[in-house]
Motif scaffolding. Structure first.
Motif, PDB file in Angstrom:
ATOM      1  N   GLN A 231      58.877  48.824  53.258  1.00 45.89           N
ATOM      2  CA  GLN A 231      59.725  50.018  53.127  1.00 45.89           C
ATOM      3  C   GLN A 231      59.687  50.848  54.403  1.00 45.89           C
ATOM      4  O   GLN A 231      60.703  51.321  54.900  1.00 45.89           O
ATOM      5  N   ILE A 232      58.470  51.055  54.896  1.00 42.10           N
ATOM      6  CA  ILE A 232      58.301  51.857  56.115  1.00 42.10           C
ATOM      7  C   ILE A 232      58.895  51.124  57.315  1.00 42.10           C
ATOM      8  O   ILE A 232      59.643  51.696  58.122  1.00 42.10           O
ATOM      9  N   VAL A 233      58.580  49.838  57.431  1.00 47.18           N
ATOM     10  CA  VAL A 233      59.032  49.057  58.591  1.00 47.18           C
ATOM     11  C   VAL A 233      60.557  48.952  58.605  1.00 47.18           C
ATOM     12  O   VAL A 233      61.188  49.151  59.654  1.00 47.18           O
ATOM     13  N   ASN A 234      61.138  48.659  57.454  1.00 45.58           N
ATOM     14  CA  ASN A 234      62.598  48.493  57.428  1.00 45.58           C
ATOM     15  C   ASN A 234      63.309  49.787  57.823  1.00 45.58           C
ATOM     16  O   ASN A 234      64.295  49.773  58.566  1.00 45.58           O
ATOM     17  N   HIS A 235      62.787  50.897  57.316  1.00 45.22           N
ATOM     18  CA  HIS A 235      63.384  52.183  57.681  1.00 45.22           C
ATOM     19  C   HIS A 235      63.246  52.432  59.185  1.00 45.22           C
ATOM     20  O   HIS A 235      64.214  52.815  59.857  1.00 45.22           O
ATOM     21  N   ALA A 236      62.061  52.184  59.694  1.00 47.79           N
ATOM     22  CA  ALA A 236      61.799  52.430  61.120  1.00 47.79           C
ATOM     23  C   ALA A 236      62.662  51.533  62.010  1.00 47.79           C
ATOM     24  O   ALA A 236      63.200  51.989  63.020  1.00 47.79           O
ATOM     25  N   VAL A 237      62.784  50.263  61.618  1.00 48.40           N
ATOM     26  CA  VAL A 237      63.619  49.343  62.399  1.00 48.40           C
ATOM     27  C   VAL A 237      65.065  49.830  62.403  1.00 48.40           C
ATOM     28  O   VAL A 237      65.728  49.824  63.446  1.00 48.40           O
ATOM     29  N   SER A 238      65.537  50.293  61.264  1.00 40.15           N
ATOM     30  CA  SER A 238      66.933  50.740  61.183  1.00 40.15           C
ATOM     31  C   SER A 238      67.183  51.960  62.069  1.00 40.15           C
ATOM     32  O   SER A 238      68.316  52.219  62.471  1.00 40.15           O
ATOM     33  N   LYS A 239      66.122  52.700  62.377  1.00 39.29           N
ATOM     34  CA  LYS A 239      66.255  53.883  63.232  1.00 39.29           C
ATOM     35  C   LYS A 239      65.829  53.598  64.672  1.00 39.29           C
ATOM     36  O   LYS A 239      65.770  54.513  65.500  1.00 39.29           O
ATOM     37  N   GLY A 240      65.468  52.358  64.943  1.00 36.47           N
ATOM     38  CA  GLY A 240      65.073  52.005  66.314  1.00 36.47           C
ATOM     39  C   GLY A 240      63.741  52.598  66.745  1.00 36.47           C
ATOM     40  O   GLY A 240      63.501  52.817  67.941  1.00 36.47           O
ATOM     41  N   MET A 241      62.861  52.833  65.784  1.00 32.01           N
ATOM     42  CA  MET A 241      61.554  53.429  66.122  1.00 32.01           C
ATOM     43  C   MET A 241      60.571  52.382  66.621  1.00 32.01           C
ATOM     44  O   MET A 241      60.659  51.209  66.270  1.00 32.01           O
ATOM     45  N   LYS A 242      59.593  52.852  67.395  1.00 32.85           N
ATOM     46  CA  LYS A 242      58.457  52.017  67.787  1.00 32.85           C
ATOM     47  C   LYS A 242      57.452  52.024  66.631  1.00 32.85           C
ATOM     48  O   LYS A 242      57.064  53.088  66.142  1.00 32.85           O
TER      49      LYS A 242
ATOM     50  N   ILE B 224      45.188  37.574  59.715  1.00 33.25           N
ATOM     51  CA  ILE B 224      45.860  37.919  60.980  1.00 33.25           C
ATOM     52  C   ILE B 224      47.163  37.134  61.120  1.00 33.25           C
ATOM     53  O   ILE B 224      48.219  37.694  61.452  1.00 33.25           O
ATOM     54  N   ASN B 225      47.104  35.839  60.851  1.00 33.42           N
ATOM     55  CA  ASN B 225      48.305  34.996  60.984  1.00 33.42           C
ATOM     56  C   ASN B 225      49.415  35.447  60.040  1.00 33.42           C
ATOM     57  O   ASN B 225      50.583  35.560  60.444  1.00 33.42           O
ATOM     58  N   GLN B 226      49.057  35.696  58.791  1.00 32.94           N
ATOM     59  CA  GLN B 226      50.079  36.032  57.791  1.00 32.94           C
ATOM     60  C   GLN B 226      50.702  37.396  58.074  1.00 32.94           C
ATOM     61  O   GLN B 226      51.923  37.547  58.033  1.00 32.94           O
ATOM     62  N   VAL B 227      49.861  38.383  58.339  1.00 35.63           N
ATOM     63  CA  VAL B 227      50.396  39.738  58.500  1.00 35.63           C
ATOM     64  C   VAL B 227      51.171  39.845  59.820  1.00 35.63           C
ATOM     65  O   VAL B 227      52.288  40.382  59.854  1.00 35.63           O
ATOM     66  N   MET B 228      50.605  39.319  60.887  1.00 35.93           N
ATOM     67  CA  MET B 228      51.346  39.380  62.160  1.00 35.93           C
ATOM     68  C   MET B 228      52.613  38.542  62.084  1.00 35.93           C
ATOM     69  O   MET B 228      53.653  38.915  62.647  1.00 35.93           O
ATOM     70  N   GLY B 229      52.536  37.414  61.386  1.00 38.82           N
ATOM     71  CA  GLY B 229      53.718  36.561  61.238  1.00 38.82           C
ATOM     72  C   GLY B 229      54.830  37.273  60.469  1.00 38.82           C
ATOM     73  O   GLY B 229      55.997  37.212  60.852  1.00 38.82           O
ATOM     74  N   HIS B 230      54.443  37.957  59.406  1.00 37.19           N
ATOM     75  CA  HIS B 230      55.438  38.643  58.563  1.00 37.19           C
ATOM     76  C   HIS B 230      56.211  39.695  59.368  1.00 37.19           C
ATOM     77  O   HIS B 230      57.413  39.891  59.133  1.00 37.19           O
ATOM     78  N   TYR B 231      55.492  40.372  60.278  1.00 38.93           N
ATOM     79  CA  TYR B 231      56.126  41.477  61.018  1.00 38.93           C
ATOM     80  C   TYR B 231      56.497  41.106  62.453  1.00 38.93           C
ATOM     81  O   TYR B 231      56.810  41.983  63.261  1.00 38.93           O
ATOM     82  N   LYS B 232      56.499  39.824  62.740  1.00 42.72           N
ATOM     83  CA  LYS B 232      56.801  39.363  64.098  1.00 42.72           C
ATOM     84  C   LYS B 232      58.144  39.922  64.578  1.00 42.72           C
ATOM     85  O   LYS B 232      59.128  39.891  63.863  1.00 42.72           O
ATOM     86  N   GLY B 233      58.145  40.415  65.797  1.00 43.83           N
ATOM     87  CA  GLY B 233      59.386  40.930  66.372  1.00 43.83           C
ATOM     88  C   GLY B 233      59.686  42.374  66.007  1.00 43.83           C
ATOM     89  O   GLY B 233      60.638  42.957  66.522  1.00 43.83           O
ATOM     90  N   LYS B 234      58.910  42.954  65.112  1.00 50.58           N
ATOM     91  CA  LYS B 234      59.199  44.314  64.652  1.00 50.58           C
ATOM     92  C   LYS B 234      58.167  45.332  65.123  1.00 50.58           C
ATOM     93  O   LYS B 234      58.415  46.540  65.044  1.00 50.58           O
ATOM     94  N   ILE B 235      57.020  44.852  65.558  1.00 56.43           N
ATOM     95  CA  ILE B 235      55.897  45.743  65.848  1.00 56.43           C
ATOM     96  C   ILE B 235      55.723  45.863  67.361  1.00 56.43           C
ATOM     97  O   ILE B 235      55.840  44.880  68.094  1.00 56.43           O
TER      98      ILE B 235
END
Ligand code: G3I
Length: 305
Positions: free
Chosen positions: A65-76, A109-120
């Protein structure tokens, strides 16, 4: 510029806030976050316990929820945090063998970083591993030191680089703000050693939960940066109120602005009313989302004042 995020962006920096998914239904909370901040850290939702409550089964919803909102606003987005002794799920415990804990840590580490790859933008790979007292370099005792030894930090950073070679990898801690403190020197020595031996590390996070920043805070930031890492102020909050609080916030912001490798600042919450420092008023907006003197001081400093 007239907002924190826009003012920080003038020098290529971000200005973020820790956000909790549980408050996203409150419109003033989201409006203030969106208007003022161009960065975010999930306050709890990406930690090991909340995100992998049982082994191999992931609760992505609140963090997404947080990540999707942040991505939509172009946040770091800062990822917080992969390996920490606190907020662990019950299944990560001293009954595990070293091999089992190692494989659980690597898989996490693999699962969580993989899930958010390209967004963080940057991950806090290891959080708060150093002890508060004692000799320079001493680590806090945890399931990780007990089972894997002091090398668990290096193992985690190597696993993180392998999981996603394109994201910045940070070590994050509190009370490493004073350049002369034993805890700071321990972290400094670790970063220097990692750089010398080619262990992947890209950044150091100074949490900066303050009463008052130390007088050598800027020098400390510069010393870490001189090792070849970025520095971020990752969980800033300052107890108190009024002009003393504003002055401390101004000094912290100016210190970051003075060091080119200090790439951004995150405050540990949007509004005083939801701060983890209950009974204090350590943030930039009061409980009614009014700007405080500390807000004006930070904005002015980000604008070069
Ligand atoms: O979500 C549960 C809820 O389901 C449950 O009923 C309730 C009962 O206690 O607990 C809720 O979880 C709480 C969680 O915050 C969400 O509100 C935890 O108990 C509480 O311990 C947790 O506190 C967080 C704390 O880390 C845990 O160590 C704070 O919100 C968070 O601001 C704080 O953040 C840390 C950084 O991650 C690392 N650096 C220090 C910083 C401040 O302590």
């Amino acid at each position: 510029a007239s907002t924190l995020g826009a003012a920080a962006a003038q020098s290529g920096r971000y200005f973020g806030a820790a956000v909790a998914a549980g408050h996203l239904g409150e419109s003033a909370y989201v409006t203030t976050w969106d208007r003022e901040f161009n960065g975010v850290t999930a306050e709890n939702e990406m930690k090991w316990g909340p995100i992998e409550p049982s082994r191999g089964s992931f609760n992505w919803g609140p963090a997404d929820q947080i990540v999707n909102h942040a991505v939509s606003k172009g946040m770091k987005i800062r990822g917080h945090t992969l390996v920490w002794h606190a907020q662990l799920p019950g299944w990560v415990n001293g009954n595990m063998s070293a091999a089992d804990l190692r494989s659980a840590m690597t898989n996490h580490i693999n699962q969580v970083m993989g899930h958010y790859k390209g967004k963080i933008y940057a991950w806090d790979v290891v959080n708060e591993a150093f002890a508060d007292g004692g000799a320079v370099g001493s680590l806090r005792s945890s399931v990780f030191t007990q089972k894997l030894g002091n090398g668990f930090i290096e193992e985690a950073f190597r696993a993180a680089r392998a999981a996603d070679p394109d994201v910045k990898l940070c070590y994050n801690d509190y009370n490493i703000d004073d350049a002369n403190a034993a805890k700071t020197r321990g972290v400094y020595n670790m970063v220097r050693d990692f750089k010398a031996r080619g262990v992947p590390i890209d950044c150091v996070g100074l949490q900066s939960h303050f009463g008052n920043p130390p007088s050598n805070y800027q020098q400390n930031i510069a010393q870490f940066a001189a090792l070849g890492v970025d520095v971020q102020i990752t969980e800033l909050d300052v107890g108190g109120s009024g002009s003393a609080q504003a002055d401390a916030y101004r000094r912290v912001t100016q210190a970051c602005m003075a060091v080119s490798r200090c790439t951004g600042i995150t405050v540990w919450g949007v509004t005083d009313k939801y701060s983890w420092r209950s009974g204090d008023t350590p943030l930039l907006f009061d409980g009614n989302y009014n700007k405080k003197p500390a807000y004006d001081a930070v904005l002015n400093a980000l604008n070069g004042g």
